[in-house]
Design a protein around this motif. Sequence first.
Motif, PDB file in Angstrom:
ATOM      1  N   ALA A 114     -10.533   5.292 -16.482  1.00 27.00           N
ATOM      2  CA  ALA A 114     -10.620   3.896 -16.399  1.00 27.00           C
ATOM      3  C   ALA A 114      -9.662   3.206 -15.293  1.00 27.00           C
ATOM      4  CB  ALA A 114     -10.050   3.124 -17.889  1.00 27.00           C
ATOM      5  N   MET A 115      -8.362   4.068 -15.140  1.00 24.30           N
ATOM      6  CA  MET A 115      -7.653   3.561 -13.998  1.00 24.30           C
ATOM      7  C   MET A 115      -8.223   4.145 -12.797  1.00 24.30           C
ATOM      8  SD  MET A 115      -3.668   4.449 -15.452  1.00 24.30           S
ATOM      9  CE  MET A 115      -4.141   6.344 -15.943  1.00 24.30           C
ATOM     10  N   GLY A 116      -8.824   5.294 -12.685  1.00 22.99           N
ATOM     11  CA  GLY A 116      -9.693   5.572 -11.308  1.00 22.99           C
ATOM     12  C   GLY A 116     -10.599   4.469 -10.963  1.00 22.99           C
ATOM     13  N   SER A 117     -11.396   3.861 -12.005  1.00 22.62           N
ATOM     14  CA  SER A 117     -12.405   3.131 -11.964  1.00 22.62           C
ATOM     15  C   SER A 117     -11.870   1.857 -11.291  1.00 22.62           C
ATOM     16  CB  SER A 117     -13.296   2.714 -13.085  1.00 22.62           C
ATOM     17  OG  SER A 117     -13.994   4.047 -13.525  1.00 22.62           O
ATOM     18  N   ILE A 118     -10.691   1.408 -11.983  1.00 25.43           N
ATOM     19  CA  ILE A 118      -9.951   0.094 -11.652  1.00 25.43           C
ATOM     20  C   ILE A 118      -9.345   0.284 -10.008  1.00 25.43           C
ATOM     21  CG2 ILE A 118      -7.938  -1.352 -11.920  1.00 25.43           C
ATOM     22  CD1 ILE A 118      -8.324  -0.955 -14.839  1.00 25.43           C
ATOM     23  N   GLY A 119      -9.086   1.465  -9.931  1.00 29.78           N
ATOM     24  CA  GLY A 119      -8.348   1.823  -8.523  1.00 29.78           C
ATOM     25  C   GLY A 119      -9.544   1.761  -7.382  1.00 29.78           C
ATOM     26  N   LEU A 120     -10.613   2.328  -7.633  1.00 33.35           N
ATOM     27  CA  LEU A 120     -11.561   2.090  -6.839  1.00 33.35           C
ATOM     28  C   LEU A 120     -12.173   0.835  -6.449  1.00 33.35           C
ATOM     29  CD1 LEU A 120     -13.951   5.135  -7.574  1.00 33.35           C
ATOM     30  CD2 LEU A 120     -12.648   4.816  -5.483  1.00 33.35           C
ATOM     31  N   LEU A 122     -10.466  -2.192  -6.902  1.00 38.62           N
ATOM     32  CA  LEU A 122      -9.381  -3.308  -6.374  1.00 38.62           C
ATOM     33  C   LEU A 122      -8.368  -2.692  -5.770  1.00 38.62           C
ATOM     34  CD1 LEU A 122      -9.536  -5.415  -9.903  1.00 38.62           C
ATOM     35  CD2 LEU A 122     -10.624  -6.073  -7.663  1.00 38.62           C
ATOM     36  N   ALA A 123      -8.384  -1.028  -5.690  1.00 40.87           N
ATOM     37  CA  ALA A 123      -7.068  -0.665  -5.219  1.00 40.87           C
ATOM     38  C   ALA A 123      -5.764  -0.822  -5.963  1.00 40.87           C
ATOM     39  CB  ALA A 123      -6.843  -1.170  -3.620  1.00 40.87           C
ATOM     40  N   GLY A 124      -4.567  -0.919  -5.502  1.00 42.45           N
ATOM     41  CA  GLY A 124      -3.383  -0.888  -6.040  1.00 42.45           C
ATOM     42  C   GLY A 124      -2.821  -2.068  -6.456  1.00 42.45           C
ATOM     43  N   ARG A 125      -2.490  -2.927  -6.052  1.00 43.64           N
ATOM     44  CA  ARG A 125      -1.918  -4.190  -6.586  1.00 43.64           C
ATOM     45  C   ARG A 125      -2.742  -5.149  -7.166  1.00 43.64           C
ATOM     46  NH1 ARG A 125       3.169  -5.385  -4.079  1.00 43.64           N
ATOM     47  NH2 ARG A 125       3.719  -4.213  -1.908  1.00 43.64           N
ATOM     48  N   LYS A 512      -9.599  -1.309   4.037  1.00 46.84           N
ATOM     49  CA  LYS A 512      -8.391  -1.376   4.752  1.00 46.84           C
ATOM     50  C   LYS A 512      -7.511  -2.523   4.091  1.00 46.84           C
ATOM     51  CE  LYS A 512      -8.513  -0.231   8.844  1.00 46.84           C
ATOM     52  NZ  LYS A 512      -8.809  -0.321  10.107  1.00 46.84           N
ATOM     53  N   ARG A 513      -8.455  -3.639   4.308  1.00 45.15           N
ATOM     54  CA  ARG A 513      -7.429  -4.842   4.011  1.00 45.15           C
ATOM     55  C   ARG A 513      -7.194  -5.030   2.534  1.00 45.15           C
ATOM     56  NH1 ARG A 513     -11.362  -6.572   7.717  1.00 45.15           N
ATOM     57  NH2 ARG A 513     -10.806  -7.631   9.584  1.00 45.15           N
ATOM     58  N   GLN A 514      -7.938  -4.315   1.621  1.00 46.04           N
ATOM     59  CA  GLN A 514      -7.686  -4.394   0.153  1.00 46.04           C
ATOM     60  C   GLN A 514      -6.206  -3.429  -0.149  1.00 46.04           C
ATOM     61  OE1 GLN A 514     -10.568  -2.904  -2.203  1.00 46.04           O
ATOM     62  NE2 GLN A 514     -10.917  -4.933  -3.215  1.00 46.04           N
ATOM     63  N   LYS A 515      -6.017  -2.388   0.696  1.00 41.57           N
ATOM     64  CA  LYS A 515      -5.040  -1.351   0.387  1.00 41.57           C
ATOM     65  C   LYS A 515      -3.854  -1.860   1.205  1.00 41.57           C
ATOM     66  CE  LYS A 515      -8.189   2.014  -0.834  1.00 41.57           C
ATOM     67  NZ  LYS A 515      -9.040   1.208  -1.241  1.00 41.57           N
ATOM     68  N   PHE A 516      -3.691  -3.084   2.287  1.00 41.51           N
ATOM     69  CA  PHE A 516      -2.449  -3.449   2.448  1.00 41.51           C
ATOM     70  C   PHE A 516      -1.938  -2.370   3.313  1.00 41.51           C
ATOM     71  CE2 PHE A 516      -3.315  -5.979  -1.244  1.00 41.51           C
ATOM     72  CZ  PHE A 516      -3.093  -7.478  -0.828  1.00 41.51           C
ATOM     73  N   GLY A 517      -2.330  -1.760   4.203  1.00 35.33           N
ATOM     74  CA  GLY A 517      -1.663  -0.658   4.855  1.00 35.33           C
ATOM     75  C   GLY A 517      -1.451   0.685   4.187  1.00 35.33           C
ATOM     76  N   ARG A 518      -1.947   0.748   3.121  1.00 26.69           N
ATOM     77  CA  ARG A 518      -1.828   2.299   2.302  1.00 26.69           C
ATOM     78  C   ARG A 518      -3.099   2.937   2.603  1.00 26.69           C
ATOM     79  NH1 ARG A 518       1.638   1.798  -2.299  1.00 26.69           N
ATOM     80  NH2 ARG A 518       1.156   4.102  -2.480  1.00 26.69           N
ATOM     81  N   ALA A 519      -3.962   2.530   3.037  1.00 26.59           N
ATOM     82  CA  ALA A 519      -5.270   3.231   3.312  1.00 26.59           C
ATOM     83  C   ALA A 519      -4.882   4.151   4.517  1.00 26.59           C
ATOM     84  CB  ALA A 519      -6.415   2.377   3.697  1.00 26.59           C
TER      85      ALA A 519
END
Length: 526
Positions: A114-120, A122-125, A512-519
């Motif tokens: 579930a956490m992997g699906s949410i991360g895919l 919506l990314a982190g924040r 890239k914008r979703q991950k706020f520089g973490r990508a």
Amino acid sequence: MSQVLSQLQEMLFPSVAGLAIVSVETVGESIRVEARCTATGAVCPDCGDWSERVHSFYLRFPADLPSAGRRAVLALRVRRFRCLLPSCPRRTFAEQVPGLTRRLGQATERLRSAMGSIGLALAGRAGARLAKLMGIIVSRSTLLRRVMDLADPQSSEPRAVGVGDFALRKGHNYGTVVIDAVSHQVPDLLPERDADTLAPWLAWHPGIEVVCRDRSGAYAEAASTAAPQATQVADRYHLWRNLTVGAEKAVAAHRLCLKDVPPVVPEPEPAWESPAEPTGDEPSGRFAERARSHHELVHELIGQGLGIREITQHLGCGRHTVQRYARAARWQDMVKGRSPRSSKLDPFSSYLRMRWAETNGRITFRELHGEIAERGYRGGYTTLVEWARRELPVLEGAPPPSVPPSIRQVTGWLTRHPATLTEEDKLHRKAVLTRCPELETAARLISSFAEMLATLDGQCLPEWIADGSRLPGISTFAEHLKGDFNAVTAGLTTHWNSGPVEGTVNRIKMLKRQKFGRASFPLLRK
């Protein structure tokens, strides 16, 4: 009681075998579920030997998905077994529940999924905020780690692929995206956009029959080297983009013709009734019009029975401003005694009016600005334009000073679809082509190439290249088509194109914008 526990097991752990629920109880805002393993033994993770000899027991508390909107606390009774194989270095090991736990795992497999699906999605924040609403307490970094833990999806051997570049850091680092041109899935993401990076990937997939690409020489070299059996297809969008650049060069080469283009006289507008002009010494100007409208509005509201306070709240004006309009019997009284503001153009106003009258309004504002600049004017060009439009009269029979069309405007008239041009644009285009025969030839070549693109009639390409080789600007584009003739012909005769590649590149930008520089590249690839 056993029947109830069996039903709870089917509800809470429907896809987990080898697990039995011992008890379920409510503790405050959470649900505590105690369970145990039902297998008689377990397999040693090192040697693979089966063991049924129990060494000890302990309770394990892996985090699990919420149940019925409440936090679920799973208390799993785990056995530790002895490994009976003398040659095995491991003496004891703990049993695992397939589909529920893993060695050293602090969360159940379904919670990790579930956490992997949410991360895919919506990314982190953003994913952490959604997970909190769902009752899953997790940090943004943990979500990204769960994404990295996911296995790469299995994909079939692609028959046709599309390749394109994307910016990891615009202007500095670029990568290559590879898509399946049939299913539009992304088999891989490569960290560079050169031939040395793409060629090994193509060599690993010998079943590729079609390679859709842009006009990049690196991708053409990689496809020729590693996939000589594949048909290369030059993308039609990039062909049209390259032709547009060539058309702009052709227009720039004949920009002197644009200065002598006769002005286009549009059809006269229908006569409409207009309000009477102010007569006598009535004030005029923007402030006068504003004073007139505000005076009428304030007195209209007073006539409706509203007080000064209500009008102030309704209009959002100051109380003293509303009082002045209410006390004035006529709107002209609000303008009396108002002295005009001084301007940097005041010392030059007489000279500007004289030059305007001498030329009967045919002189341009740019020429006027140059003349008064020689006489000491230090203001801006925009200030002069605003002053002239407000103060200088419109002389009868004096056409407005004509401004030659820009190179980009003419290029747009030549390359845009005729149905998207306005009537004025069509008149300008006709005037330009009448004035310059070379641009008329360019327009004919552009129209014929657009027809080849739309109808996939690439058999006429050799004749088009021969005609385009004689016109500056277009000739450079035609010479480049000769060097990539087979791929261009395939792009103009087959349905394959790089449209899905460009759509994937847009999705990469969104990620890239979703991950706020973490990508970083590994996370972006996943």
